[in-house]
Design a protein around this motif. Structure first.
Motif, short mmCIF file in Angstrom:
data_model
loop_
_atom_site.label_atom_id
_atom_site.label_comp_id
_atom_site.label_asym_id
_atom_site.label_seq_id
_atom_site.Cartn_x
_atom_site.Cartn_y
_atom_site.Cartn_z
N GLU A 65 -26.28 17.30 -19.33
CA GLU A 65 -24.88 17.75 -19.24
C GLU A 65 -24.79 19.23 -18.90
N ILE A 102 -25.42 19.36 -15.21
CA ILE A 102 -24.24 18.90 -14.47
C ILE A 102 -23.17 19.99 -14.43
N ARG A 103 -22.93 20.64 -15.56
CA ARG A 103 -21.89 21.67 -15.63
C ARG A 103 -22.25 22.95 -14.91
N PRO A 112 -23.05 23.41 -10.08
CA PRO A 112 -22.43 22.25 -10.73
C PRO A 112 -22.60 21.00 -9.88
N VAL A 113 -22.60 19.86 -10.55
CA VAL A 113 -22.67 18.58 -9.86
C VAL A 113 -21.25 18.00 -9.89
N THR A 114 -20.71 17.67 -8.71
CA THR A 114 -19.35 17.15 -8.64
C THR A 114 -19.27 15.75 -8.05
N ASN A 115 -20.32 15.28 -7.42
CA ASN A 115 -20.34 13.96 -6.80
C ASN A 115 -20.44 12.91 -7.91
N PRO A 116 -19.45 12.01 -8.01
CA PRO A 116 -19.48 11.01 -9.08
C PRO A 116 -20.74 10.13 -9.08
N ILE A 119 -23.53 12.26 -10.55
CA ILE A 119 -23.32 12.42 -12.00
C ILE A 119 -23.75 11.15 -12.73
#
Length: 90
Positions: free
Chosen positions: A63, A66-67, A70-74, A77
């Motif tokens: 997490e 991801i934050r 940043p990871v934004t692709n669903p 994620i």
């Protein structure tokens, strides 16, 4: 980036090959190595990497990655969260 994309697409062996070119002491590299091995059901490798991550980077989690990346692709994620779960990081 090749390793991460390969991982998200489900090419775990290819991801591990590409990760050999990544910074070996990076917590993100270690995370992806552990997740790829977990997806391949290679439990001894996962345990070794988990131990190292917990010892060297105790506050680092999927997490956090991801934050902060940043990871934004669903899709990415979801793949990271599933890999982290299988690797024992969730």
């Amino acid at each position: 980036m090749l390793a991460r994309c390969s991982y998200v697409l489900g090419f775990y062996r290819e991801s591990l090959v590409a990760l050999r070119q990544s910074a070996p002491d990076s917590p993100a590299t270690l995370l992806f190595v552990a997740m790829a091995h977990a997806m391949l059901n290679e439990t001894p490798q996962v345990a070794r990497i988990n131990s190292r991550l917990k010892d060297e980077f105790p506050n680092f989690t999927a997490e956090v990655f991801i934050r902060t990346y940043p990871v934004t692709n669903p899709v990415a994620i979801a793949a990271i969260r599933e890999g982290a779960r299988r690797a024992g990081f969730a």
